[in-house]
Each structure stands twice: as structure tokens, then as C-alpha cells.
Design a protein around this motif. Structure first.
Motif, PDB file in Angstrom:
ATOM      1  N   LEU A  67     -51.217 -26.207 -10.646  1.00  0.00           N
ATOM      2  CA  LEU A  67     -50.035 -25.815 -11.098  1.00  0.00           C
ATOM      3  C   LEU A  67     -50.136 -24.224 -11.448  1.00  0.00           C
ATOM      4  O   LEU A  67     -50.765 -24.030 -12.297  1.00  0.00           O
ATOM      5  N   LEU A  68     -49.197 -23.689 -10.702  1.00  0.00           N
ATOM      6  CA  LEU A  68     -49.428 -22.117 -10.995  1.00  0.00           C
ATOM      7  C   LEU A  68     -48.307 -21.909 -12.099  1.00  0.00           C
ATOM      8  O   LEU A  68     -47.218 -21.468 -12.249  1.00  0.00           O
ATOM      9  N   GLU A  69     -48.901 -21.642 -13.258  1.00  0.00           N
ATOM     10  CA  GLU A  69     -48.323 -21.535 -14.766  1.00  0.00           C
ATOM     11  C   GLU A  69     -47.501 -20.385 -14.826  1.00  0.00           C
ATOM     12  O   GLU A  69     -46.683 -20.082 -15.483  1.00  0.00           O
ATOM     13  N   ASP A  70     -48.059 -19.108 -14.077  1.00  0.00           N
ATOM     14  CA  ASP A  70     -47.440 -17.831 -14.173  1.00  0.00           C
ATOM     15  C   ASP A  70     -46.224 -17.642 -13.140  1.00  0.00           C
ATOM     16  O   ASP A  70     -45.689 -16.550 -12.821  1.00  0.00           O
ATOM     17  N   CYS A  71     -46.018 -18.578 -12.327  1.00  0.00           N
ATOM     18  CA  CYS A  71     -45.003 -18.654 -11.329  1.00  0.00           C
ATOM     19  C   CYS A  71     -43.954 -19.818 -11.624  1.00  0.00           C
ATOM     20  O   CYS A  71     -43.412 -20.240 -10.531  1.00  0.00           O
ATOM     21  N   THR A  72     -43.577 -19.754 -12.806  1.00  0.00           N
ATOM     22  CA  THR A  72     -42.648 -20.899 -13.074  1.00  0.00           C
ATOM     23  C   THR A  72     -42.001 -20.523 -14.490  1.00  0.00           C
ATOM     24  O   THR A  72     -42.851 -20.205 -15.435  1.00  0.00           O
ATOM     25  N   SER A  73     -40.704 -20.677 -14.695  1.00  0.00           N
ATOM     26  CA  SER A  73     -40.125 -20.550 -15.989  1.00  0.00           C
ATOM     27  C   SER A  73     -39.077 -21.653 -16.536  1.00  0.00           C
ATOM     28  O   SER A  73     -38.555 -22.361 -15.536  1.00  0.00           O
ATOM     29  N   SER A  74     -38.827 -21.675 -17.719  1.00  0.00           N
ATOM     30  CA  SER A  74     -37.896 -22.791 -18.076  1.00  0.00           C
ATOM     31  C   SER A  74     -36.591 -22.230 -18.420  1.00  0.00           C
ATOM     32  O   SER A  74     -36.403 -21.152 -18.556  1.00  0.00           O
ATOM     33  N   VAL A  75     -35.775 -23.268 -18.359  1.00  0.00           N
ATOM     34  CA  VAL A  75     -34.225 -22.808 -18.627  1.00  0.00           C
ATOM     35  C   VAL A  75     -33.823 -22.477 -20.107  1.00  0.00           C
ATOM     36  O   VAL A  75     -34.299 -23.087 -21.168  1.00  0.00           O
ATOM     37  N   VAL A  76     -33.418 -21.307 -20.098  1.00  0.00           N
ATOM     38  CA  VAL A  76     -33.103 -20.669 -21.561  1.00  0.00           C
ATOM     39  C   VAL A  76     -31.716 -19.919 -21.304  1.00  0.00           C
ATOM     40  O   VAL A  76     -31.753 -18.967 -20.352  1.00  0.00           O
ATOM     41  N   VAL A  77     -30.625 -20.460 -21.920  1.00  0.00           N
ATOM     42  CA  VAL A  77     -29.628 -19.719 -22.186  1.00  0.00           C
ATOM     43  C   VAL A  77     -29.378 -19.337 -23.642  1.00  0.00           C
ATOM     44  O   VAL A  77     -29.120 -20.202 -24.325  1.00  0.00           O
ATOM     45  N   PRO A  78     -29.407 -18.076 -23.887  1.00  0.00           N
ATOM     46  CA  PRO A  78     -29.279 -17.755 -25.372  1.00  0.00           C
ATOM     47  C   PRO A  78     -27.930 -18.219 -25.945  1.00  0.00           C
ATOM     48  O   PRO A  78     -27.089 -18.072 -25.503  1.00  0.00           O
TER      49      PRO A  78
ATOM     50  N   LEU B 109     -27.284 -19.687 -12.010  1.00  0.00           N
ATOM     51  CA  LEU B 109     -28.082 -20.291 -12.916  1.00  0.00           C
ATOM     52  C   LEU B 109     -29.420 -19.514 -13.111  1.00  0.00           C
ATOM     53  O   LEU B 109     -30.584 -20.101 -12.900  1.00  0.00           O
ATOM     54  N   PHE B 110     -29.442 -18.403 -13.188  1.00  0.00           N
ATOM     55  CA  PHE B 110     -30.652 -17.306 -13.059  1.00  0.00           C
ATOM     56  C   PHE B 110     -31.492 -18.008 -14.308  1.00  0.00           C
ATOM     57  O   PHE B 110     -31.160 -18.199 -15.487  1.00  0.00           O
ATOM     58  N   VAL B 111     -32.941 -18.300 -13.935  1.00  0.00           N
ATOM     59  CA  VAL B 111     -33.845 -18.955 -14.756  1.00  0.00           C
ATOM     60  C   VAL B 111     -34.374 -17.832 -15.570  1.00  0.00           C
ATOM     61  O   VAL B 111     -35.547 -17.322 -15.228  1.00  0.00           O
ATOM     62  N   ALA B 112     -33.941 -17.568 -16.739  1.00  0.00           N
ATOM     63  CA  ALA B 112     -34.572 -16.156 -17.458  1.00  0.00           C
ATOM     64  C   ALA B 112     -35.619 -16.487 -18.360  1.00  0.00           C
ATOM     65  O   ALA B 112     -36.608 -15.527 -18.345  1.00  0.00           O
ATOM     66  N   GLY B 113     -35.816 -17.689 -18.849  1.00  0.00           N
ATOM     67  CA  GLY B 113     -37.110 -17.797 -19.641  1.00  0.00           C
ATOM     68  C   GLY B 113     -36.735 -16.987 -21.035  1.00  0.00           C
ATOM     69  O   GLY B 113     -35.691 -16.489 -21.195  1.00  0.00           O
ATOM     70  N   ARG B 114     -37.661 -17.382 -21.825  1.00  0.00           N
ATOM     71  CA  ARG B 114     -37.537 -16.272 -22.985  1.00  0.00           C
ATOM     72  C   ARG B 114     -37.496 -14.927 -23.139  1.00  0.00           C
ATOM     73  O   ARG B 114     -37.182 -14.312 -23.885  1.00  0.00           O
ATOM     74  N   SER B 115     -38.424 -14.642 -22.018  1.00  0.00           N
ATOM     75  CA  SER B 115     -38.748 -13.062 -21.533  1.00  0.00           C
ATOM     76  C   SER B 115     -37.449 -12.467 -21.099  1.00  0.00           C
ATOM     77  O   SER B 115     -36.990 -11.214 -21.113  1.00  0.00           O
ATOM     78  N   GLY B 116     -36.451 -13.360 -20.515  1.00  0.00           N
ATOM     79  CA  GLY B 116     -35.177 -12.726 -19.933  1.00  0.00           C
ATOM     80  C   GLY B 116     -35.216 -12.323 -18.596  1.00  0.00           C
ATOM     81  O   GLY B 116     -34.446 -12.059 -17.769  1.00  0.00           O
ATOM     82  N   THR B 117     -36.577 -12.391 -17.939  1.00  0.00           N
ATOM     83  CA  THR B 117     -36.670 -11.972 -16.544  1.00  0.00           C
ATOM     84  C   THR B 117     -37.715 -12.994 -15.920  1.00  0.00           C
ATOM     85  O   THR B 117     -38.402 -12.646 -15.109  1.00  0.00           O
TER      86      THR B 117
ATOM     87  N   GLY C  42     -42.403 -22.736  -8.889  1.00  0.00           N
ATOM     88  CA  GLY C  42     -41.208 -22.398  -8.469  1.00  0.00           C
ATOM     89  C   GLY C  42     -40.265 -22.654  -9.874  1.00  0.00           C
ATOM     90  O   GLY C  42     -40.731 -22.491 -10.961  1.00  0.00           O
ATOM     91  N   GLU C  43     -39.018 -22.980  -9.758  1.00  0.00           N
ATOM     92  CA  GLU C  43     -37.904 -23.280 -11.033  1.00  0.00           C
ATOM     93  C   GLU C  43     -37.146 -24.435 -10.966  1.00  0.00           C
ATOM     94  O   GLU C  43     -37.033 -25.084  -9.886  1.00  0.00           O
ATOM     95  N   ALA C  44     -36.998 -24.983 -12.057  1.00  0.00           N
ATOM     96  CA  ALA C  44     -37.206 -24.586 -13.351  1.00  0.00           C
ATOM     97  C   ALA C  44     -38.251 -25.400 -13.905  1.00  0.00           C
ATOM     98  O   ALA C  44     -38.608 -26.388 -13.513  1.00  0.00           O
ATOM     99  N   LYS C  45     -39.167 -24.703 -14.602  1.00  0.00           N
ATOM    100  CA  LYS C  45     -40.570 -25.300 -15.156  1.00  0.00           C
ATOM    101  C   LYS C  45     -40.125 -26.676 -16.161  1.00  0.00           C
ATOM    102  O   LYS C  45     -40.762 -27.586 -15.731  1.00  0.00           O
TER     103      LYS C  45
END
Length: 347
Positions: A291-302, A65-73, A260-263
């Protein structure tokens, strides 16, 4: 901010390896002396860092369940930035609290527990609504109910009650996730680079990690580290405990930093539970939360789901309620509120 230690290899963040504890112990001992790092017990201004579910299952490419975010990374970049945050602020972080999503196969959000009228299991990322359950589109797999020692009729009624309760409480619909964070598996472990950084912190500052497992009850989701999505079953029995002892411990710190994950899910609901706690609200302690906004990403599954907007909306609401949204590369002395004021004064 401290320099990065010589052993740090940012290009290895996406890899899984065995941390060389003996070597890192020696490194941390030398680093403590070279950088004049004091024991955490001596901190006058005490900072807790809550690390939500930074496990291989969410943060390592190729895992379940890799949390890719919209960036993919997304989670890969988050892990690298969080490691560097820990190393650069080693002398300021008093306590680190890692949470561990902890699951087994037969849980309500894994496909093994549900079937349709033909006995077929739902696909990952299926959203199960209360209307779906009432219409008979999804039901509890009676064989799985037996395996959990549950009466199948009771389990079926629980599914109806559970999906209704989620919707009534403004929660996400029941989501069928890929099998993930399986207890005893590699996915359950912390990302190797972060495990190494946290071990290094423990030795350099003589501070034990406060691990917080969550999510092992078969009949509820458990995004927040502070409590389950649905607190009680249809008979009023608890579906897991609200983690009041941890809330009380966190409130004793001068600042609580969260990453952490996921945002959009576990981080969002952890912050929600913390900021909505009566003790936090009555004592006006929201301003202690960062809140460390650059150390968390949202769930995105294209092609399937994208929770970026939901994650961003959560953080905007948290900021409006008094929490501080900051970046990991910003010196703590420049942070707004009590952290910046106290550390700047001390410096």
C-alpha cells in the motif's frame, strides 16, 4: 530507480490538458533504448500496480469531489508522487490496472434520486440512515424511479432494504455525493499528468493498461473495484458482479501495489475486498500486497465530513493482517518482504 524523463513537468499536475501521444510515443521509444528497459513480458518478478480512481473528479482542484485530505492539497500531492513512482520504477512495473469510477445522474448516491416530504432533494454529503428512511425523512423520487424504469413502490422498498443492509454489514451510511465521475464528462477522465505517465509506461514496456470501470448500477454504491457495497437486491438479484476474474489475475503477480483515491473509501474497500478474498486468505497472499501510503488521501470537506481517522484505521488494520505499508520514494529493493528480497537478489 530510473531518473525522471525530460518531458515530466510536476508543476502541471493540477492542470487538465490533451496528452500529446505522438510526442510521448517518440519519447518513450528513445527512453527505452537509453535506459535499457526490457519488455514487461520478460519480467521474472512480476509487479501489478492498481491505480484506484485517479480521475479529475477526485484529483484535480476545482472538480466535483476533489480529495483534499486535511492538508487541502491531498490528491494533488498524491498524483505528483504517483507519477514519479511510475517513471522511476518503469522497468519494474509489469502491469498497471487503473480503475474508473463511472456514474450517471440517476443513481442512489446522487441527490436527484431522493426527496423529502416537501419534494426537496438532499444536500451533498447528507448521510441517509435506515432510521431516516423508516421515519419518512427521505424517500425515492418517483419521477426518477420512472426514469429508470422502476416501479416507485419497489424503489421505495429497495431504499429501506439498502440502508438497513449497509448498516448491518458495517458499511458507511448511504452518502449523497456531489454529482461526480459522470460518464462522458471531463471529470471521468484520468488526471492528465497520470494519463501521460501510464501511456509512457505502455509504450516503454509494451504493456497494455487493464482499465476497470465500476459503479454504473443505479441502486448501489460501488466503492471497491472488486464488488458493490450491497451485492443483491431485496429479491436476491445481483446489484453488480464481484470481479472474480480480476482477483484471479492479480493473484498471479508476485506483488500487487495499490494507490489512489480516496483512502477512506474506494481504496479502503478495494483493499478490504482483496485481503478478505478466500483465495488470498487460504494461500496466505496478504504479504504480496503493498500500500503506497503517500499516494492516497481521505475525504475531508471542512465543516461537513472528515474521514481521515477512518482511512488511517483501515490502513493500520490492513498492516496487522499482513499487508505492507510503504512509501513511493523508497527504492523497491528496500521494501519489506518479497519485493525487496527478490529485487535485491536480482540486482
Amino acid at each position: 530507480m530510473l531518473p525522471l524523463p525530460p518531458h515530466w513537468k510536476p508543476d502541471r499536475v493540477g492542470e487538465v490538458w490533451r496528452v500529446d501521444y505522438a510526442a510521448r510515443f517518440e519519447d518513450a521509444e528513445r527512453w527505452r533504448a537509453k535506459q535499457s528497459i526490457s519488455p514487461a513480458a520478460d519480467d521474472r518478478f512480476r509487479v501489478a500496480l492498481v491505480v484506484v480512481d485517479m480521475q479529475n473528479t477526485f484529483c484535480s482542484p476545482g472538480f466535483e469531489l476533489f480529495v483534499a485530505g486535511r492538508s487541502g492539497t491531498g490528491a494533488l500531492d498524491d498524483s505528483r508522487r504517483l507519477c514519479e513512482f511510475v517513471y522511476r520504477n518503469l522497468g519494474s512495473l509489469t502491469q498497471i490496472v487503473p480503475t474508473l469510477d463511472t456514474h450517471q445522474a440517476l443513481q442512489i448516491f446522487h441527490r436527484a434520486l431522493l426527496v423529502d416530504a416537501e419534494g426537496q432533494h438532499p444536500e451533498p454529503y447528507t448521510l441517509v440512515t435506515a432510521d431516516d428512511v423508516e421515519a419518512g425523512r427521505w424517500r425515492i423520487n418517483p419521477l426518477a424511479a420512472d426514469g429508470l424504469g422502476l416501479d416507485p413502490d419497489y424503489a421505495e422498498e429497495h431504499l429501506r432494504y439498502y440502508t438497513r443492509t449497509l448498516e448491518a454489514g458495517g458499511k458507511y451510511n448511504l452518502t449523497i455525493w456531489p454529482f461526480h465521475a459522470m460518464l462522458g464528462g471531463i471529470g471521468h477522465a484520468l488526471v492528465s499528468a497520470l494519463e501521460e505517465a501510464l501511456f509512457f509506461h505502455s509504450i516503454a514496456r509494451n504493456a497494455s493498461l487493464d482499465f476497470q470501470p465500476k459503479g454504473d448500477h443505479p441502486l448501489t454504491e460501488h466503492y471497491s473495484m472488486l464488488g458493490p457495497e450491497v451485492a443483491y437486491d431485496l429479491e436476491g438479484e445481483p446489484l453488480g458482479k464481484r470481479n472474480h476474474p480480476l482477483i484471479e489475475r492479480l493473484l498471479r503477480y508476485d506483488a500487487v501495489v495499490i494507490a489512489g483515491e480516496a483512502k477512506s473509501h474506494c481504496v479502503a474497500w478495494t483493499i478490504e475486498d482483496l485481503l478478505s478474498d478466500p483465495n488470498v486468505q487460504e494461500r496466505g497472499l496478504q504479504e504480496k500486497v503493498y500500500l503506497l501510503e503517500d499516494c492516497t488521501s481521505s475525504v475531508v470537506v471542512p465543516g461537513s465530513v472528515d474521514y481521515t481517522d477512518e482511512g488511517d484505521a483501515h490502513f493500520a488494520r490492513f498492516a496487522e493482517s499482513g499487508a505492507n505499508v510503504v512509501r513511493s520514494d523508497q527504492p523497491l529493493e528496500e521494501w519489506p518482504g518479497v519485493v525487496g528480497e527478490s529485487l535485491a537478489a536480482a540486482g
